[in-house]
Write a protein that holds these residues in place. Structure first.
Motif, PDB file in Angstrom:
ATOM      1  N   THR A  77     -49.841  70.881  10.972  1.00 34.66           N
ATOM      2  CA  THR A  77     -49.297  71.665   9.857  1.00 34.66           C
ATOM      3  C   THR A  77     -49.058  70.863   8.582  1.00 34.66           C
ATOM      4  O   THR A  77     -49.299  71.411   7.498  1.00 34.66           O
ATOM      5  CB  THR A  77     -48.019  72.432  10.266  1.00 34.66           C
ATOM      6  N   PRO A 132     -52.399  76.974  14.401  1.00 37.60           N
ATOM      7  CA  PRO A 132     -52.068  76.886  12.979  1.00 37.60           C
ATOM      8  C   PRO A 132     -53.299  76.659  12.098  1.00 37.60           C
ATOM      9  O   PRO A 132     -53.381  77.195  10.992  1.00 37.60           O
ATOM     10  CB  PRO A 132     -51.098  75.707  12.877  1.00 37.60           C
ATOM     11  N   TRP A 136     -54.620  79.140   9.122  1.00 38.06           N
ATOM     12  CA  TRP A 136     -54.858  78.585   7.782  1.00 38.06           C
ATOM     13  C   TRP A 136     -56.291  78.855   7.325  1.00 38.06           C
ATOM     14  O   TRP A 136     -56.530  79.211   6.182  1.00 38.06           O
ATOM     15  CB  TRP A 136     -54.548  77.089   7.788  1.00 38.06           C
TER      16      TRP A 136
END
Length: 193
Positions: A77, A132, A136
């Motif tokens: 992240t 994640p 994204w």
């Protein structure tokens, strides 16, 4: 109102955090060089310079320690907050600029023979990297593109660090770095074409 016990409590909390970090650092070293099966709680505690009962107090078990160590090591992240157009360069820089300390890939591969450690590795790779990254990346096929990026990076890191290709040095390593940056960015950019 603060009393005389507050400074002592703050000192204990700092000491507890230092102890916890020392244990995680020792576990990273041992799990990444010996694997799960060949790493004992006592060895981790000895390397950390603490009593082995503290490992149980902080992490519950060797399995809990493995999971906490791996969770601390893998989290994509922070990389997802930069400029999307520079993701390939920035991500590959993270591989090259990392200290020579053993990485999470070594830890996962060396521990794959243990079913619980393997399951923890697969779960954390999914929750801390693939999911994640897929979110994204977004459509089209963010999950598939995230998987392809993971395959690309794992293959490179394996060939560079774990099963080193001897000719992957000097100018060849520099050109491979540029290729990896471009290949990473191409997968990221598939969504904006």
């Amino acid at each position: 109102m603060s009393g005389p016990s507050e400074p002592r409590r703050a000192t204990r909390q700092r000491d507890a955090e230092r102890t916890r970090i020392a244990i995680l650092d020792a576990a990273r070293t041992l799990f990444s060089t010996r694997g799960f099966a060949h790493t004992g709680v006592r060895e981790v505690a000895e390397l950390a310079g603490v009593n082995s009962s503290l490992v149980g107090r902080y992490f519950g078990s060797k399995q809990g320690l493995f999971q906490a160590t791996l969770e601390r090591m893998i989290d994509i992240t922070p990389m997802l907050h930069g400029d999307r157009r520079r993701f390939g360069v920035d991500m590959v820089a993270a591989f090259f600029d990392a200290p020579d300390a053993p990485g999470p890939l070594a830890m996962m591969i060396l521990s794959a023979a243990d079913p619980e450690a393997h399951a923890a590795s697969v779960e954390l790779l999914q929750t801390k990297v693939i999911t994640p990254l897929a979110r994204w990346l977004g459509p089209p096929d963010g999950e598939g593109r995230a998987a392809r990026l993971s395959i690309l990076w794992t293959g490179f890191l394996t060939s560079w660090k774990l099963l080193p290709i001897q000719s992957l040095t000097g100018a060849r390593l520099a050109s491979t770095r540029r290729w990896l940056e471009a290949a990473t960015q191409a997968i990221v950019d598939e969504g904006s074409a």
